[in-house]
Design a protein around this motif. Structure first.
Motif: not given
Length: 324
Positions: A168-180, A284-291
């Motif tokens: 809801x807050x970050x969209x699909x990018x947030x969902x997949x980037x924080x899955x595991x 690399x980490x900031x790119x993932x967090x931004x995505x």
């Protein structure tokens, strides 16, 4: 590394299973209990307690399942029935597996897994061998998994709420980037660490996400004519830990440290210095967090400035997340 390639249609067809799959939890529990207690999954009190109960009695409890789903071995696909509505329906589908599929999937197992008269008879579709497998599935579930089922369902419900809030807050990018923590989302591809190297286009059929209490790391079931299934470990926050520990378990400790240091906006160089990592790692980490929608980045002259987004603040302070 396994790479799942998403089209725009696949991204629109990501769905969550309504609850854990009882058959998968039964099978994955046998597999986990047969191995050494290492990794994140073993930090669950319920898993450790179950291991103490099961230790030494797994062959008796699991019967023919014990060799069939040995640790670190592939799980035969006929034991995974993602479309069944309940445990009884799942077991019935296992029992009705076509002879040809049984023969093919059992041939892929190691000689030790296929040893004994039962495995040979099952490969030929013998009715008594099918019944033995069904009886042992019921027996192990009743003796070992069912007592934990209310806890498994409760933790899965909390995980579902967490993932829904992230979406809801970050969209699909947030969902997949924080899955595991071990997965990497580099749009439009999800990278999943496995022993072999595979590329799977999802072909517009989408992805079904199933939370699991007993799977130690993400596991993929690719289907030719249906949505691919991704089983992932349930995120369960330990109430004895602080918000930083909770976040570390969700997205990885280094990435959590990078997010935490952005309470005050910083350049990539400053992030690297604050966290004590290389400039390349910080980038690399900031790119993932931004995505993932957790930070936003703006260019100021020759440098870039990273700041938290509302979703990043919510994750960092754990204030609105179930289980934290």
């Amino acid at each position: 590394m396994m790479r799942l390639h998403f089209s725009d249609t696949d991204l629109r067809r990501i769905t969550f299973a309504p609850a854990p799959n009882a058959l998968w939890e039964t099978v994955l529990s046998v597999r986990l209990m047969g191995g050494a207690p290492t990794g994140r999954t073993w930090s669950r009190p319920g898993v450790r307690h179950l291991h103490r109960q099961v230790k030494g009695s797994l062959p008796e409890r699991a019967g023919v399942l014990a060799p069939l789903v040995a640790p670190k071995s592939p799980v035969p696909g006929f034991l995974l029935q993602p479309d069944a509505g309940d445990f009884a329906s799942s077991v019935e589908l296992v029992r009705e597996t076509p002879d040809s599929r049984l023969a093919i999937e059992l041939s892929l197992l190691s000689p030790a897994q296929r040893a004994g008269r039962w495995a040979g008879e099952l490969a030929h579709g013998a009715s008594w061998a099918r019944q033995t497998l069904a009886d042992d599935l019921y027996g192990y579930f009743a003796s070992t998994v069912e007592p934990l089922w209310p806890q498994i369902q409760a933790e899965a419900a909390a995980d579902r709420a967490l993932r829904s809030e992230t979406l809801l807050r970050g969209g699909v990018d947030a969902l997949l980037a924080t899955l595991h923590p071990d997965c990497r989302w580099r749009p439009p591809t999800l990278h999943i660490p496995v022993a072999s190297d595979h590329d799977f286009p999802l072909c517009g059929r989408g992805l079904v996400l199933i939370p699991s209490y007993f799977v130690p790391r993400p596991m993929v079931m690719y289907q030719d004519h249906a949505a691919t299934v991704l089983v992932y470990p349930i995120f369960a926050a330990d109430r004895r830990t602080g918000p930083g520990d909770v976040l570390g378990r969700l997205i990885g400790r280094t990435r959590a440290a990078v997010l935490a240091t952005l309470r005050d906006p910083a350049t990539t160089t400053s992030v690297a210095e604050r966290v004590g990592i290389s400039l390349a790692s910080a980038s690399e980490h900031t790119t993932v967090l931004r995505n993932a929608g957790l930070i936003s980045t703006t260019r100021t002259g020759g440098a870039v400035l990273h700041v938290l987004t509302p979703l990043g603040e919510a994750l960092l302070y754990s204030g609105s997340y179930p289980g934290s």
